[in-house]
Motif scaffolding. Structure first.
Motif, PDB file in Angstrom:
ATOM      1  N   LYS A  73       0.858  -1.192   0.000  1.00 24.34           N
ATOM      2  CA  LYS A  73       0.000   0.000   0.000  1.00 24.34           C
ATOM      3  C   LYS A  73       0.890   1.236   0.000  1.00 24.34           C
ATOM      4  O   LYS A  73       1.866   1.305   0.754  1.00 24.34           O
ATOM      5  CB  LYS A  73      -0.908  -0.018   1.220  1.00 24.34           C
ATOM      6  N   ASP A  74       0.581   2.203  -0.852  1.00 23.65           N
ATOM      7  CA  ASP A  74       1.372   3.437  -0.878  1.00 23.65           C
ATOM      8  C   ASP A  74       0.839   4.424   0.168  1.00 23.65           C
ATOM      9  O   ASP A  74      -0.048   4.072   0.957  1.00 23.65           O
ATOM     10  CB  ASP A  74       1.405   4.032  -2.294  1.00 23.65           C
ATOM     11  N   ALA A  75       1.379   5.639   0.166  1.00 24.07           N
ATOM     12  CA  ALA A  75       1.022   6.609   1.208  1.00 24.07           C
ATOM     13  C   ALA A  75      -0.478   6.917   1.212  1.00 24.07           C
ATOM     14  O   ALA A  75      -1.054   7.248   2.252  1.00 24.07           O
ATOM     15  CB  ALA A  75       1.828   7.894   1.012  1.00 24.07           C
ATOM     16  N   ALA A  76      -1.122   6.778   0.059  1.00 21.78           N
ATOM     17  CA  ALA A  76      -2.564   7.053  -0.017  1.00 21.78           C
ATOM     18  C   ALA A  76      -3.390   5.814   0.340  1.00 21.78           C
ATOM     19  O   ALA A  76      -4.619   5.844   0.251  1.00 21.78           O
ATOM     20  CB  ALA A  76      -2.913   7.531  -1.422  1.00 21.78           C
ATOM     21  N   GLY A  77      -2.707   4.717   0.683  1.00 19.75           N
ATOM     22  CA  GLY A  77      -3.437   3.492   1.044  1.00 19.75           C
ATOM     23  C   GLY A  77      -3.869   2.674  -0.158  1.00 19.75           C
ATOM     24  O   GLY A  77      -4.657   1.738  -0.034  1.00 19.75           O
ATOM     25  N   VAL A  78      -3.349   3.004  -1.339  1.00 19.02           N
ATOM     26  CA  VAL A  78      -3.724   2.256  -2.548  1.00 19.02           C
ATOM     27  C   VAL A  78      -2.729   1.106  -2.750  1.00 19.02           C
ATOM     28  O   VAL A  78      -1.514   1.313  -2.740  1.00 19.02           O
ATOM     29  CB  VAL A  78      -3.734   3.180  -3.792  1.00 19.02           C
ATOM     30  N   LEU A  79      -3.265  -0.107  -2.926  1.00 19.57           N
ATOM     31  CA  LEU A  79      -2.408  -1.279  -3.162  1.00 19.57           C
ATOM     32  C   LEU A  79      -1.825  -1.184  -4.569  1.00 19.57           C
ATOM     33  O   LEU A  79      -2.572  -1.140  -5.556  1.00 19.57           O
ATOM     34  CB  LEU A  79      -3.229  -2.567  -3.007  1.00 19.57           C
ATOM     35  N   MET A  80      -0.497  -1.120  -4.644  1.00 20.44           N
ATOM     36  CA  MET A  80       0.143  -0.953  -5.957  1.00 20.44           C
ATOM     37  C   MET A  80       1.351  -1.891  -6.084  1.00 20.44           C
ATOM     38  O   MET A  80       1.814  -2.456  -5.107  1.00 20.44           O
ATOM     39  CB  MET A  80       0.547   0.507  -6.177  1.00 20.44           C
ATOM     40  N   ARG A 283       7.451   5.175 -13.096  1.00 19.73           N
ATOM     41  CA  ARG A 283       7.061   6.420 -12.410  1.00 19.73           C
ATOM     42  C   ARG A 283       5.689   6.200 -11.799  1.00 19.73           C
ATOM     43  O   ARG A 283       4.699   5.997 -12.519  1.00 19.73           O
ATOM     44  CB  ARG A 283       7.033   7.594 -13.401  1.00 19.73           C
ATOM     45  N   HIS A 284       5.650   6.122 -10.470  1.00 22.17           N
ATOM     46  CA  HIS A 284       4.384   5.908  -9.767  1.00 22.17           C
ATOM     47  C   HIS A 284       3.810   7.255  -9.362  1.00 22.17           C
ATOM     48  O   HIS A 284       4.530   8.102  -8.830  1.00 22.17           O
ATOM     49  CB  HIS A 284       4.621   5.068  -8.505  1.00 22.17           C
ATOM     50  N   GLU A 285       2.513   7.431  -9.573  1.00 26.73           N
ATOM     51  CA  GLU A 285       1.866   8.692  -9.196  1.00 26.73           C
ATOM     52  C   GLU A 285       0.540   8.414  -8.516  1.00 26.73           C
ATOM     53  O   GLU A 285      -0.220   7.563  -8.988  1.00 26.73           O
ATOM     54  CB  GLU A 285       1.548   9.510 -10.457  1.00 26.73           C
ATOM     55  N   THR A 286       0.283   9.129  -7.433  1.00 29.22           N
ATOM     56  CA  THR A 286      -1.050   9.049  -6.828  1.00 29.22           C
ATOM     57  C   THR A 286      -1.790  10.333  -7.166  1.00 29.22           C
ATOM     58  O   THR A 286      -1.255  11.426  -6.999  1.00 29.22           O
ATOM     59  CB  THR A 286      -0.937   8.883  -5.304  1.00 29.22           C
ATOM     60  N   LEU A 287      -2.990  10.178  -7.686  1.00 25.57           N
ATOM     61  CA  LEU A 287      -3.749  11.344  -8.145  1.00 25.57           C
ATOM     62  C   LEU A 287      -4.943  11.594  -7.228  1.00 25.57           C
ATOM     63  O   LEU A 287      -5.546  10.648  -6.714  1.00 25.57           O
ATOM     64  CB  LEU A 287      -4.253  11.103  -9.572  1.00 25.57           C
ATOM     65  N   ASP A 288      -5.274  12.841  -7.084  1.00 27.40           N
ATOM     66  CA  ASP A 288      -6.376  13.220  -6.216  1.00 27.40           C
ATOM     67  C   ASP A 288      -7.704  13.138  -6.975  1.00 27.40           C
ATOM     68  O   ASP A 288      -8.429  14.126  -7.080  1.00 27.40           O
ATOM     69  CB  ASP A 288      -6.124  14.644  -5.676  1.00 27.40           C
ATOM     70  N   GLN A 289      -7.978  11.999  -7.504  1.00 32.78           N
ATOM     71  CA  GLN A 289      -9.225  11.767  -8.238  1.00 32.78           C
ATOM     72  C   GLN A 289      -9.514  10.273  -8.136  1.00 32.78           C
ATOM     73  O   GLN A 289      -8.589   9.487  -7.891  1.00 32.78           O
ATOM     74  CB  GLN A 289      -9.076  12.194  -9.704  1.00 32.78           C
ATOM     75  N   GLU A 290     -10.777   9.885  -8.334  1.00 36.00           N
ATOM     76  CA  GLU A 290     -11.096   8.487  -8.080  1.00 36.00           C
ATOM     77  C   GLU A 290     -10.564   7.561  -9.166  1.00 36.00           C
ATOM     78  O   GLU A 290     -10.057   6.480  -8.888  1.00 36.00           O
ATOM     79  CB  GLU A 290     -12.606   8.304  -7.898  1.00 36.00           C
ATOM     80  N   TRP A 291     -10.702   7.971 -10.412  1.00 36.42           N
ATOM     81  CA  TRP A 291     -10.229   7.135 -11.530  1.00 36.42           C
ATOM     82  C   TRP A 291      -9.427   7.978 -12.513  1.00 36.42           C
ATOM     83  O   TRP A 291      -9.681   9.167 -12.669  1.00 36.42           O
ATOM     84  CB  TRP A 291     -11.418   6.498 -12.268  1.00 36.42           C
ATOM     85  N   PHE A 292      -8.502   7.320 -13.219  1.00 31.04           N
ATOM     86  CA  PHE A 292      -7.690   8.029 -14.217  1.00 31.04           C
ATOM     87  C   PHE A 292      -8.035   7.598 -15.641  1.00 31.04           C
ATOM     88  O   PHE A 292      -8.095   8.406 -16.548  1.00 31.04           O
ATOM     89  CB  PHE A 292      -6.208   7.757 -13.933  1.00 31.04           C
ATOM     90  N   GLN A 293      -8.250   6.287 -15.844  1.00 32.50           N
ATOM     91  CA  GLN A 293      -8.470   5.757 -17.194  1.00 32.50           C
ATOM     92  C   GLN A 293      -9.498   4.625 -17.132  1.00 32.50           C
ATOM     93  O   GLN A 293      -9.755   4.086 -16.061  1.00 32.50           O
ATOM     94  CB  GLN A 293      -7.140   5.280 -17.809  1.00 32.50           C
ATOM     95  N   ARG A 323      -8.699   8.185  -3.847  1.00 34.91           N
ATOM     96  CA  ARG A 323      -7.625   8.538  -4.780  1.00 34.91           C
ATOM     97  C   ARG A 323      -7.229   7.322  -5.615  1.00 34.91           C
ATOM     98  O   ARG A 323      -7.672   6.215  -5.349  1.00 34.91           O
ATOM     99  CB  ARG A 323      -6.436   9.092  -3.999  1.00 34.91           C
ATOM    100  N   THR A 324      -6.360   7.542  -6.596  1.00 38.46           N
ATOM    101  CA  THR A 324      -5.954   6.424  -7.444  1.00 38.46           C
ATOM    102  C   THR A 324      -4.462   6.499  -7.732  1.00 38.46           C
ATOM    103  O   THR A 324      -3.886   7.592  -7.748  1.00 38.46           O
ATOM    104  CB  THR A 324      -6.780   6.401  -8.757  1.00 38.46           C
ATOM    105  N   THR A 325      -3.848   5.336  -7.933  1.00 42.58           N
ATOM    106  CA  THR A 325      -2.410   5.285  -8.201  1.00 42.58           C
ATOM    107  C   THR A 325      -2.164   4.651  -9.560  1.00 42.58           C
ATOM    108  O   THR A 325      -2.778   3.642  -9.905  1.00 42.58           O
ATOM    109  CB  THR A 325      -1.688   4.507  -7.084  1.00 42.58           C
ATOM    110  N   ILE A 326      -1.279   5.299 -10.320  1.00 41.87           N
ATOM    111  CA  ILE A 326      -0.954   4.827 -11.667  1.00 41.87           C
ATOM    112  C   ILE A 326       0.557   4.683 -11.803  1.00 41.87           C
ATOM    113  O   ILE A 326       1.315   5.288 -11.042  1.00 41.87           O
ATOM    114  CB  ILE A 326      -1.482   5.790 -12.762  1.00 41.87           C
ATOM    115  N   THR A 327       0.979   3.870 -12.770  1.00 38.42           N
ATOM    116  CA  THR A 327       2.406   3.700 -13.039  1.00 38.42           C
ATOM    117  C   THR A 327       2.687   3.876 -14.523  1.00 38.42           C
ATOM    118  O   THR A 327       2.022   3.266 -15.364  1.00 38.42           O
ATOM    119  CB  THR A 327       2.880   2.305 -12.580  1.00 38.42           C
TER     120      THR A 327
END
Ligand code: FAD
Length: 401
Positions: A73-80, A283-293, A323-327
């Motif tokens: 889990k990253d800092a936002a609690g998203v399993l990545m 490059r891992h990014e956590t975004l302040d939105q529920e979904w990205f794609q 939030r959501t995490t993308i790579t």
């Protein structure tokens, strides 16, 4: 600094309440040392301790178990997934049955879209929907799509390279839209320089099946890969040391036999030269939105875009989070070894190392790095289970399933 840790301690540090385990103890000799706590090493550690009662020392130079399949889990609690998205799929009942002892599953079928022509999203691999969307046509049946592709395909006298494979199957336009740029980024080479076997892996479909994999078993470990590994490695008789290089452990450890899942050329001190690998920067990014794609992975085949794909983990894991995490994945020449570079001279070089490996008594070489092959996770599990069966048979033990 290296420090002995038994399985209980390692699992406790990872935040899991592990049941009491009897430590094997550092002074006692081990029957086996296993280098690498990815799928290859972990399956063998579990089998040797639970089925043959061996005392096993499992080491990894990284500070965690799970190898490249490690998730957290990253800092936002998203399993990545720290080393890029890992989707489990297999046709082997043996492999899915074996892993099911250590995890429950969440059914998941991966879907991939490609972003082409300035942002149009179409299914990958190419299917009937891809053709209809891209060309504004209305192909309704497999036969329609087949005929359409055939009308685009260009005859190639002798198929040698990846470029030949694709052009002879779908023609130059689709080749340039989907394959040329992607391959040049992924391998740092033009498809015309790559062996035909590389692209033989990318199927084209004439139906509208938009699943990336077609295996009969497709699912994600319900609580993630790392949890599954923790459960697999929570065994009496198993000692785990993390942050330890083989080079250091080989001098100290007391063991009869070795299982090596690191790079085979490294084991032999690169005697014949280095086996070439392609690497990736993530490059891992956590975004302040529920979904990205809209799907788990979007590919970017155009050469002007520096990354090859973006993956969004919540599609894979089913997790709900604000939030959501993308790579992003950026292919590159240097870095951790990820993909063996598929050229005949590299296979020839590997064969020389393989010959050395076969001559080396009391050492088993298992896993993607030790056999210089791109393997999916299920294939590595299958390879490790087969290695285990050979070890058991040598000891006169017949293991059922
Ligand atoms: P690894 O997981 O690499 O484990 C080897 C371990 O050995 C590592 O932890 C390493 O630190 C350790 N080690 C190496 N050398 C030493 C040393 N000298 N001393 C101590 N420790 C050492 N497969 C799928 O099925 N589905 C997917 O979706 C998928 N996606 C992938 C995406 C990417 C970007 C990549 C690169 C691979 C993907 N794979 C996928 C393949 C999957 O990662 C492998 O099949 C699997 O991890 C192989 O397990 P392994 O045990 O052989 O190797």
């Amino acid at each position: 600094a290296r420090r002995a840790q038994d399985a209980t301690e390692v699992l406790a540090q990872s935040g899991v309440a592990a049941p009491a385990i009897r430590p094997a103890g550092r002074n006692k000799p081990f029957d086996y040392m296993i280098v690498g706590a990815g799928f290859a090493g972990s399956v063998l550690a579990e089998r040797l301790t639970t089925q043959l009662g061996k005392r096993v020392l499992l080491i990894d130079k990284r500070p965690h178990i799970g190898g490249n399949a490690y998730d957290e889990k990253d800092a936002a609690g998203v399993l990545m997934h720290r080393y890029g998205p890992h989707i489990f799929h297999t046709n082997s009942d043996e492999v899915s049955g074996y892993l099911s002892q250590f995890t429950k599953w969440r059914p998941y079928e991966h879907r991939v879209l490609a972003s082409v022509k300035g942002g149009l999203l179409v299914p990958m691999p190419i299917n009937r929907t891809t053709l209809n969307t891209l060309y504004g046509v209305d192909l309704r049946t497999d036969d329609d799509a087949e005929a359409f592709l055939a009308s685009r395909a260009e005859p190639v006298e002798k198929i040698r390279t990846s470029e030949d494979v694709v052009i002879s199957k779908v023609g130059r336009e689709l080749y340039e839209t989907f394959f040329r740029g992607y391959t040049r980024k992924q391998w740092g080479m033009d498809p015309s320089e790559l062996d035909k076997s590389v692209t033989a892996r990318v199927p084209t479909r004439t139906n509208d099946d938009d699943r990336y994999f077609t295996d009969k078993f497709q699912a994600m470990p319900a609580e993630g890969y790392t949890r599954m590994f923790e459960s697999m490695l929570d065994q009496p008789g198993l000692t785990i040391e993390l942050g330890v290089e083989y080079e250091d452990a080989r001098e100290e450890a007391v063991y009869d036999r070795l299982i090596f899942t690191g790079p085979v050329d490294e084991y032999f001190d690169h005697r014949y030269g280095k086996l070439p690998y392609r690497s990736l920067a993530f490059r891992h990014e956590t975004l302040d939105q529920e979904w990205f794609q809209p799907v788990g992975t979007v590919n970017y085949p155009e050469e002007a875009t520096p990354y090859t794909r973006i993956s969004e983990y919540k599609h894979l894991t089913g997790q709900s989070a604000r939030r959501t995490t993308i790579t992003y994945e950026y292919p590159r020449a240097d870095g951790d070894p990820y993909y063996p570079v598929p050229r005949p001279e590299n296979q020839a070089l590997y064969k020389r190392y393989e010959a050395l490996a076969l001559e080396t008594a009391n050492v088993h070489f298992v896993g993607r790095l030790a056999t210089y092959r791109y393997y999916n996770m299920d294939q590595v599990v299958g390879q490790a289970l087969a290695t285990f069966r050979r070890i058991a048979e040598r000891e006169g033990r017949t293991i059922v399933a």
